[in-house]
Design a protein around this motif. Structure first.
Motif, short mmCIF file in Angstrom:
data_model
loop_
_atom_site.label_atom_id
_atom_site.label_comp_id
_atom_site.label_asym_id
_atom_site.label_seq_id
_atom_site.Cartn_x
_atom_site.Cartn_y
_atom_site.Cartn_z
N MET A 53 11.82 25.83 -30.25
CA MET A 53 11.94 25.15 -30.71
C MET A 53 12.19 26.33 -31.98
O MET A 53 12.08 27.48 -32.31
CB MET A 53 10.40 25.44 -31.44
CG MET A 53 9.68 25.46 -32.47
SD MET A 53 10.52 23.65 -33.96
CE MET A 53 9.35 22.62 -33.12
N SER A 54 13.52 25.81 -32.80
CA SER A 54 14.75 26.46 -33.93
C SER A 54 13.21 26.58 -35.17
O SER A 54 14.37 27.53 -36.06
CB SER A 54 15.81 26.05 -34.08
OG SER A 54 16.04 25.84 -32.71
N ASN A 55 12.70 25.97 -35.35
CA ASN A 55 12.08 25.81 -36.82
C ASN A 55 11.10 26.14 -37.33
O ASN A 55 10.55 25.87 -38.30
CB ASN A 55 12.78 23.80 -37.49
CG ASN A 55 13.90 23.84 -37.26
OD1 ASN A 55 14.84 24.60 -37.52
ND2 ASN A 55 13.77 22.41 -36.25
N GLY A 56 10.45 26.40 -36.25
CA GLY A 56 9.03 27.17 -36.80
C GLY A 56 7.80 26.15 -36.94
O GLY A 56 7.79 25.15 -36.47
N PHE A 112 13.14 20.26 -33.48
CA PHE A 112 12.94 21.05 -32.61
C PHE A 112 14.40 22.42 -32.33
O PHE A 112 14.63 23.43 -32.72
CB PHE A 112 12.83 20.37 -31.23
CG PHE A 112 11.61 20.45 -31.02
CD1 PHE A 112 10.92 21.88 -30.05
CD2 PHE A 112 11.38 19.01 -31.09
CE1 PHE A 112 9.73 21.25 -29.34
CE2 PHE A 112 10.58 18.71 -30.53
CZ PHE A 112 9.23 20.21 -29.85
N LEU A 113 15.07 21.28 -33.00
CA LEU A 113 16.71 21.82 -33.00
C LEU A 113 17.29 22.47 -34.53
O LEU A 113 16.98 22.37 -34.60
CB LEU A 113 18.09 20.07 -32.46
CG LEU A 113 18.03 19.89 -31.26
CD1 LEU A 113 18.99 19.13 -31.19
CD2 LEU A 113 17.84 20.93 -30.28
N ALA A 117 18.38 18.22 -24.77
CA ALA A 117 17.37 16.91 -23.93
C ALA A 117 16.13 17.45 -24.07
O ALA A 117 15.20 15.99 -24.36
CB ALA A 117 17.79 17.39 -22.62
N LEU A 118 15.27 18.42 -24.23
CA LEU A 118 14.00 18.07 -24.71
C LEU A 118 13.13 17.10 -25.43
O LEU A 118 12.35 16.13 -25.04
CB LEU A 118 13.74 19.72 -24.65
CG LEU A 118 11.37 19.63 -24.74
CD1 LEU A 118 11.13 19.47 -23.14
CD2 LEU A 118 11.23 21.49 -24.43
N PRO A 119 13.87 17.22 -26.71
CA PRO A 119 13.72 16.72 -28.37
C PRO A 119 13.70 15.30 -27.62
O PRO A 119 12.59 14.48 -27.90
CB PRO A 119 13.71 17.74 -28.96
CG PRO A 119 14.66 18.34 -28.70
CD PRO A 119 14.66 18.76 -26.91
N SER A 120 14.56 14.99 -26.77
CA SER A 120 14.66 13.39 -27.03
C SER A 120 14.24 12.76 -26.06
O SER A 120 13.78 11.37 -25.77
CB SER A 120 16.53 13.40 -26.66
OG SER A 120 17.14 14.18 -27.55
#
Lengths: 313, 284
Positions: B136-139, B222-223, B62-65
């Motif tokens: 944050m999954s993608n650095g 983020f995902l 939900a955070l990025p959305s």
């Protein structure tokens, strides 16, 4: 560098209006206004509420498009006046609650900046902010939030913003509404200084007739969408037949008589009644009497010479 | 000195000043605090909710959305209110009375509302990193995506705010013509639950507008890649995101100047006076 702002030919009027009309739907606000303001002249536009003063001034400022007529301000049609024209015109607006978080100094520095490209050798623009703050009497409040200023201080700021670009033509719509007597006096001094030292042409509206008399080289009276009188305060007063009023009492009865020439009237009065005349009072008509007489006459549709009413009671 | 360029630089200074003044204002600090606390509370109370079939926790999804929605919300409603208000209080008229004043004013608005997003992002992102895992999954690549989605999202939505602010008849009408559509769009744009949960025609409507795409872009930043299965067509659709947002940006660039010019033409002192009288009436 902006284009040369001094291109209007010498002797050309600052404002020239012919046959100006403004209609909203069926309702005609201006029905043919002709007026001129010469360079360096201070002209005051008087008239009852709803006569079209604000509409006239907004057309001249270029904020409103007229329905018909020819309008020239500093040699250009305000409706098409570009930015170089805009730089030569000052407008004093009635502010309300804008820029509440800003300070007067910050706002003047920001707004004055827009005039820098239009400075010329003999007309540096904008005015220096400290000088301007001092001139309108805001030095002590220069760094307070505008939202905390009193109504009178806000009006001083409005004036400062209006003149910051050292305008050649200045418009003021009821500039002293809400000012205390001292601030009003200061403002009058400022107008005189702008007109005398800077050669600024000024058109203002007011409801204060003493102010009009003090400030204006010439007074225009606008009634029902037309200019019905044009002249100095003295000239206008003389246009009203019976420009003086004589009051007296005789045998306990009080009389009022309007006359153009009170001296022979009073002489005759004493010749007839002698010592029975008491409580004698002679009052010259002032601008206010003239104004009221003219407005009444034109609002009632009568076009004959205005007169002070003669009564006996 | 080129007067237009000069006016733009004055406008930038104006935008910066407005931003600094806003940071110092208790009213605006309260707004940022409210948004931060509200968002974090929502995420915190749902911190153990798992998103069906993904193994992702709700805060992560939900955070990025929500960030996407807040960006759109902030730069549409912010300028809409500001413009509607400054039309009524005479700020705009002051600029109309200046040479090149409108150009400076609009520049100031654009910068001010863009900068206004930074504190909003900070009050939400910083505590989120402290409170939740795997945000944050993608650095670095993820942050780069955040940056371009942010910029493109701004270009796509900020002009819409300016347009709404120019055409609404009064400040009170911003709620009806600005808030309501934006809240409705946010609700159908896959912010709080995946867009597949809705009828097909609503999905189609949501995908016309930029909010969905800003949210999608943020999620792609983020995902983790595995989460792509929640999206329509099992793809982040990066190319389409760029196209849709760019199309809205072009629309904004073409339409906004015209709408602003039309609105500015109608500005006058008596209009400001009328608004003042209407507002006094409103208070009584």
């Amino acid at each position: 560098m902006g284009p040369d702002p001094e291109h209007s030919a010498a002797g050309e009027p600052a404002i020239s209006v012919r046959g100006l009309q403004m209609t909203y739907g069926e309702h005609a606000v201006l029905t043919g206004v002709d007026l001129d303001v010469h360079a360096g002249e201070v002209v005051c536009l008087l008239g009852p509420n709803g006569a079209g003063k604000t509409t006239t001034i907004e057309i001249l400022e270029g904020f409103r498009l007229p329905s018909a007529g020819e309008v020239r301000v500093l040699g250009e049609n305000p409706a098409e006046g570009g930015d170089a024209w805009r730089a030569r015109v000052g407008v004093v607006l009635q502010s309300w609650r804008d820029h509440a978080r800003w300070t007067p100094r910050r706002l003047l520095e920001q707004l004055g900046g827009y005039f820098t490209p239009y400075a010329t050798a003999d007309r540096p623009r904008p005015y220096e902010v400290d000088w301007l703050l001092r001139t309108v009497g805001l030095t002590e409040n220069a760094d307070r939030k505008i939202g905390t200023l009193s109504g009178g201080q806000r009006r001083r700021l409005d004036v400062a913003v209006g003149i910051i670009g050292r305008p050649e033509m200045l418009f003021l719509d009821e500039p002293t509404a809400g000012l205390d007597p001292q601030a009003r006096r200061d403002f009058h001094d400022l107008v005189h200084r702008l007109a005398d030292l800077e050669g600024t042409s000024i058109l203002l509206t007011t409801h204060d007739l003493a102010e009009a008399e003090r400030l204006a080289d010439r007074i225009l009276i606008l009634v029902n969408g037309r200019i019905v009188a044009d002249g100095s305060a003295d000239a206008l007063t003389r246009q009203v037949a019976g420009s003086a009023e004589v009051r007296w009492a005789c045998d306990g009865e009080r009389f009022v008589h309007a006359t153009a020439d009170p001296t022979p009237f009073v002489r005759e009065l004493f010749r007839q009644h002698g010592d029975r005349v008491t409580d004698l009072e002679v009052r010259r008509a002032n601008l206010e009497d003239t104004y009221i007489a003219m407005v009444q006459r034109f609002e009632s549709g009568d076009r004959t010479a205005p007169q002070l009413a003669e009564v006996s009671r | 000195m080129n007067p237009t360029r000069h006016a733009v630089s004055l406008g930038l200074r104006r935008g910066w000043t407005e931003f600094v003044l806003s940071l110092r204002s208790p009213q605006d600090q309260g707004f940022y605090l409210f948004m931060g606390v509200g968002t974090l509370a929502y995420l915190w109370f749902n911190r153990d909710t798992e998103l069906e079939g993904t193994g992702l926790l709700l805060p992560t999804f939900a955070l990025p959305s929500i960030l996407g929605a807040l960006i759109a919300f902030g730069v549409v409603i912010g300028p809409a209110y500001a413009l509607a208000m400054e039309r009524e209080d005479g700020t705009l008229l002051r600029h109309k009375a200046l040479p090149h004043g409108m150009q400076g004013y609009v520049t100031g608005q654009l910068l001010y509302h863009s900068l206004g997003l930074l504190p909003l992002l900070l009050v939400i992102l910083v505590p989120s990193f402290l409170l939740f895992d795997d945000v944050m999954s993608n650095g670095a690549a993820g942050w780069a995506t955040v940056a371009w989605v942010l910029v493109l999202g701004l270009l796509a939505t900020l002009p819409l705010g300016m347009i709404i602010g120019s055409v609404v008849p009064s400040v009170q009408k911003v709620g009806t013509w600005g808030m309501l559509p934006i809240i409705t769009l946010s609700a159908i744009s896959g912010i709080f639950f995946p867009i597949q949960a809705m009828w097909g025609w609503l999905q189609a409507v949501a995908q016309v507008f930029p909010i969905y795409w800003i949210g999608l872009g943020m999620r792609s930043a983020f995902l983790p890649d595995a989460a792509v299965t929640v999206e329509l067509g099992d793809s982040w659709r990066t190319g389409t995101t760029v196209l849709v947002l760019a199309a809205w940006a072009v629309f904004g660039m073409l339409v906004t100047p015209r709408v602003l010019r039309r609105m500015a033409r109608r500005q006058s002192g008596s209009q400001v006076q009328q608004a003042k009288e209407a507002a006094l009436q409103w208070v009584r």
